[in-house]
Design an enzyme around this catalytic site. Structure first.
Site, mmCIF file in Angstrom:
data_model
loop_
_atom_site.group_PDB
_atom_site.id
_atom_site.type_symbol
_atom_site.label_atom_id
_atom_site.label_comp_id
_atom_site.label_asym_id
_atom_site.label_seq_id
_atom_site.Cartn_x
_atom_site.Cartn_y
_atom_site.Cartn_z
ATOM 1 N N ASP A 192 -1.393 16.248 -2.993
ATOM 2 C CA ASP A 192 -1.009 15.097 -2.956
ATOM 3 C C ASP A 192 -0.581 14.584 -1.414
ATOM 4 O OD1 ASP A 192 1.218 16.383 -1.726
ATOM 5 O OD2 ASP A 192 2.580 16.379 -3.562
ATOM 6 N N ASN B 21 4.815 3.807 1.957
ATOM 7 C CA ASN B 21 5.232 2.434 0.996
ATOM 8 C C ASN B 21 6.500 1.573 1.866
ATOM 9 O OD1 ASN B 21 3.617 2.745 -1.113
ATOM 10 N ND2 ASN B 21 4.998 4.139 -2.248
ATOM 11 N N HIS C 216 4.057 -1.606 -0.793
ATOM 12 C CA HIS C 216 3.392 -0.835 -1.965
ATOM 13 C C HIS C 216 2.172 -0.962 -2.291
ATOM 14 C CE1 HIS C 216 7.140 1.302 -3.576
ATOM 15 N NE2 HIS C 216 7.733 0.228 -3.379
ATOM 16 N N ASP D 41 -0.803 1.864 -2.614
ATOM 17 C CA ASP D 41 -1.741 1.577 -3.632
ATOM 18 C C ASP D 41 -3.324 1.775 -2.838
ATOM 19 O OD1 ASP D 41 -0.127 1.322 -5.632
ATOM 20 O OD2 ASP D 41 -0.239 -0.658 -5.906
ATOM 21 N N GLU E 82 1.377 10.063 -6.365
ATOM 22 C CA GLU E 82 0.361 10.410 -5.415
ATOM 23 C C GLU E 82 -0.091 11.867 -5.495
ATOM 24 O OE1 GLU E 82 4.429 11.831 -3.560
ATOM 25 O OE2 GLU E 82 3.670 10.230 -5.101
#
Length: 336
Positions: free
Chosen positions: A208, A216, A221, A225, A251
């Site tokens: 991760d 973020n 955000h 993404d 994630e």
């Protein structure tokens, strides 16, 4: 006597004229009925043709012995050929069946002689190269020594496209286009069964993002993404076709690596870690930023191996990497 004779002749003439008039009226009525019947048949045919085109459905009759084939008008449209220049035959039909589907089509046709029914979905290749899906249904109806199939064919291309889309949605993550958790777990179970049977090495990588919340919070955000999408593109382009890259959620990602030893899996994980670390991402506001990941690697070991055990070891390795400073790969201790 002449007068009497003349009267008789007049009476006969009157009767004959009446009979002729009645016959004429009867013939006219019959002609009207025939004409109305013809008009009704024409209307029904127009309705039938319209229904066929709306439903993308046509009917056909094939003689397997004589290699003869009759098509209704709608089938010419489905197959993309001109009825003025194309003559249907079983040989011509088979030439338009997708090469990968021809064997199943032929098998269904011959199986119909025993079961009485022909039911097969397959692809066709139109003269312009377009591939479409059709569904054939037919009954076997021998006439003397003739081998006759009478049935329908329906264009199911849109249905197949929808089925494919639904199948993709059921197994892939919408944002990254990687496989989803459910598909990953199903394949992991399959690989474990293969390992137990054949002893083929298989490895799992869990990873991760490091400080994903910071991305973020700092860049928005959409930037987070973007980082996830970039990982999806990277994995799809750099991994082998038989590897299973998946987004487990948020994630968190996983790699299922069939036919891969622990040492080889560490190499794959290190390659992915380095590629992500070297990437430069740009937020919607134009801010440039980077990202890093931490990976935990584990491989199947022993006949008592379970799905839960290998995932637990990979997860423990991942968090060991987090505690050790992140942006690194941690793996099982190799078997001695």
């Amino acid at each position: 006597m002449k007068g009497s004779h003349n009267n008789v002749n007049k009476q006969r003439l009157s009767e004959e004229t009446h009979d002729c008039d009645s016959s004429s009226r009867s013939c006219a009525a019959v002609r009207r009925e025939l004409e109305e019947a013809r008009e009704e048949i024409a209307r029904l045919n127009r309705t039938l043709h319209r229904i066929q085109y709306i439903a993308r459905l046509g009917y056909w009759k094939a003689s397997l012995k004589a290699n003869e084939l009759f098509w209704s008008e709608a089938i010419y449209d489905i197959f993309g050929v001109d009825p003025k220049t194309f003559t249907p035959s079983i040989r011509a039909f088979k030439a338009m069946v997708h090469p990968e589907d021809l064997e199943s089509v032929e098998a269904s046709m011959w199986r119909a002689q025993e079961s009485g029914s022909h039911d097969v979905e397959h692809r066709i290749v139109r003269p312009n190269g377009e591939v479409r899906w059709v569904h054939e249904l037919a009954d076997y109806a021998p006439e003397g020594d003739e081998q006759i199939l009478i049935g329908t064919v329906r264009d199911i291309t849109e249905q197949k496209r929808l089925e494919l889309r639904l199948r993709q949605l059921s197994r892939t993550d919408e944002l990254t286009a990687l496989f989803n958790r459910r598909y990953f777990m199903r394949r992991l179970v399959q690989e474990l069964a293969r390992y137990r049977r054949y002893g083929r090495s298989t490895a799992v990588v869990l990873f991760d993002f490091d400080h994903f919340k910071r991305i973020n919070d700092t860049y928005g955000h959409s930037a987070g993404d973007q980082a996830l999408v970039s990982v999806g593109k990277l994995l799809r382009s750099k991994l082998r076709t038989n590897d299973i890259p998946a987004r487990l959620g948020g994630e968190e990602f996983a790699l299922l690596l069939p036919e891969t030893s622990l040492e080889e899996a560490v190499g794959v994980a290190e390659k992915v870690r380095l590629l992500i670390h070297q990437q430069e991402l740009v937020s919607e506001e134009g801010h440039r930023f980077g990202a890093s990941i931490t990976c935990g690697v584990s491989a199947f070991r022993g006949t008592e191996e379970t799905v839960e055990a290998i995932l637990h070891r990979a997860d423990q390795n991942l968090y060991e990497g987090k505690r050790a400073g992140r942006n690194r790969v941690v793996a099982d201790e190799p078997d001695r």
